[in-house]
Design a protein around this motif. Structure first.
Motif, PDB file in Angstrom:
ATOM      1  N   UNK A   1      41.131  44.780  38.047  1.00  8.08           N
ATOM      2  CA  UNK A   1      41.868  43.541  37.791  1.00  8.08           C
ATOM      3  C   UNK A   1      42.260  43.439  36.314  1.00  8.08           C
ATOM      4  N   UNK A   2      43.205  42.554  36.041  1.00  8.45           N
ATOM      5  CA  UNK A   2      43.562  42.230  34.670  1.00  8.45           C
ATOM      6  C   UNK A   2      42.758  41.036  34.196  1.00  8.45           C
TER       7      UNK A   2
ATOM      8  N   UNK B   1      36.606  38.101  32.053  1.00 15.97           N
ATOM      9  CA  UNK B   1      36.837  38.865  30.833  1.00 15.97           C
ATOM     10  C   UNK B   1      36.738  40.359  31.131  1.00 15.97           C
ATOM     11  N   UNK B   2      37.128  41.171  30.137  1.00 13.00           N
ATOM     12  CA  UNK B   2      37.062  42.620  30.314  1.00 13.00           C
ATOM     13  C   UNK B   2      35.634  43.059  30.592  1.00 13.00           C
TER      14      UNK B   2
ATOM     15  N   UNK C   1      36.155  45.706  38.432  1.00 13.77           N
ATOM     16  CA  UNK C   1      36.349  46.114  37.031  1.00 13.77           C
ATOM     17  C   UNK C   1      37.545  45.349  36.468  1.00 13.77           C
ATOM     18  N   UNK C   2      37.365  44.732  35.303  1.00  8.74           N
ATOM     19  CA  UNK C   2      38.435  43.965  34.661  1.00  8.74           C
ATOM     20  C   UNK C   2      38.872  44.713  33.410  1.00  8.74           C
ATOM     21  N   UNK C   3      40.173  44.967  33.315  1.00 11.47           N
ATOM     22  CA  UNK C   3      40.706  45.785  32.200  1.00 11.47           C
ATOM     23  C   UNK C   3      41.608  44.966  31.308  1.00 11.47           C
TER      24      UNK C   3
END
Length: 390
Positions: free
Chosen positions: A290-291, A346-347, A388-390
């Motif tokens: 995800x963003x 958040x990331x 996972x957040x990128x």
């Protein structure tokens, strides 16, 4: 139409055998369903397919056979003509034969409801033998049929007040000389209250692979109690001593430690009757990338229909904090409740949790292994989706 699949046990099949099985797939079933067992046939639905529509399409619906019926290995309906259902036991008259085709002339009712294998989620318990279910043994469907109580009235059948259980049998036969034939006993009060002899699935004639032409369906109960290819109902004072009812599809009355030995009996355990409280996360699915920023989180929750679900809480920090989701109340208490919320991520890596609670105060345990049992039934733990957040 019998599937020419490539394994004869309940172990997960290899990629090579899965490929071979798909070459001989049953027409009408989505080929992306996972082959869990070939004989008897067991197919698991990827969660991403469950997320597509509120009502699970028949081509996406999981398949769980304990015994196969050769002519039932098809997505086409089996003929009602010539199909007979016998009622026997503590009733007057003591034996009644019902022509299945005559059910078409009776008023029918429809239930939107959960259909779920009692072993769904077994892998979460860890190290338990049996069909290695993850979360693909469930669906939200519509069954239509004639209420059993209406059939009894139509045929002037009187049930003895001593009857406590109704035992169902199907046309399917034992899978070998060393195997018993399959049957289950269900509390008579539940079957007489809301049980139907189902003739349709999602508005269409019931496919053979899903128990057609006639299936005993009682909303709120696990799928193993929804008897496929129904041929006989016995009205009795005691539960069946059949292996599948008295030993196999049961959970202990007391908590066990993981790995603890247990010898099942009718006295020290109970059948897997009522569906347990559960929630699913449909978006984002486990493993999603995800963003950073606002993220839509949605899913479903369900229970046995005995009490409304009152809340679904969502956590993005492994249970340290919880946020209530917006909950949509369905028309049917036996179907799933859709829910949604939005959280800012958040990331980094996150594990999103969903936890449902109903009006009886029942709530999903943070660690479902508290209810460990040697058969791996009735998983009800908090649903967790790692992203996972990128």
């Amino acid at each position: 139409m019998k599937p020419k699949v490539a394994t004869s046990n309940n172990a997960p099949v290899s990629d090579e055998k899965t490929k071979k099985a798909h070459e001989n797939w049953i027409e009408g079933i989505d080929p992306s369903l996972e082959v869990m067992s070939a004989i008897p046939l067991v197919l698991s639905t990827p969660v991403k397919l469950l997320a597509e529509n509120r009502i699970t399409d028949k081509k996406h619906l999981f398949v769980r056979n304990i015994q196969d019926l050769d002519e039932g290995m098809t997505m086409e309906p089996l003929p009602l003509e010539g199909w007979v259902i016998e009622l026997s036991g503590l009733i007057m008259p003591y034996r009644v034969l019902i022509q299945a085709k005559d059910l078409l002339d009776m008023e029918q009712v429809e239930y939107e409801m959960i259909l779920q294998c009692s072993g769904n989620g077994r892998n979460n318990f860890g190290g338990i033998k049996g069909t290695p279910w993850d979360q693909g043994g469930v669906g939200n469907v519509r069954f239509t049929g004639v209420p059993l109580k209406a059939i009894l009235a139509r045929y002037n059948v009187q049930v003895d007040p001593q009857v406590k259980y109704i035992t169902g049998e199907g046309q399917d036969a034992a899978m070998g000389l060393e195997k018993p034939d399959f049957e289950h006993s269900i509390p008579a009060a539940d079957v007489l209250d809301r049980g139907i002899l189902a003739l349709k699935l999602n508005g269409e004639p019931l496919p053979g692979i899903h128990g057609g032409p006639v299936r005993l369906v009682t909303p709120g109960l696990f799928g193993t109690m929804q008897i496929k290819w129904l041929t006989r109902l016995r009205f009795e004072t005691a539960e069946s001593a059949n292996f599948y009812h008295a030993t196999e599809y049961r959970v202990p009355n007391t908590l066990l430690k993981p790995g603890e030995k247990f010898k099942f009996s009718l006295e020290n355990s109970r059948p897997t009757w009522d569906i347990r409280l559960m929630s699913y996360i449909f978006e984002p699915l486990p493993g999603a990338h995800l963003k950073a920023g606002p993220v839509s989180i949605r899913g479903v929750a369900y229970n046995d229909g005995k009490a409304p679900i009152e809340s679904v809480l969502v956590s993005i920090d492994k249970g340290k904090g919880w946020t209530p989701a917006e909950l949509q109340i369905p028309d049917s208490p036996f179907s799933w409740y859709e829910w949604k919320t939005e959280q800012t991520l958040k990331r980094g890596t996150h594990e999103i949790w969903a936890r449902a609670t109903d009006a009886l105060g029942r709530s999903q345990p943070l660690d479902g292994r508290i209810f460990w049992n040697p058969n791996g039934y009735e998983w009800t733990g908090v649903f967790k989706s790692g992203v996972t957040v990128e």
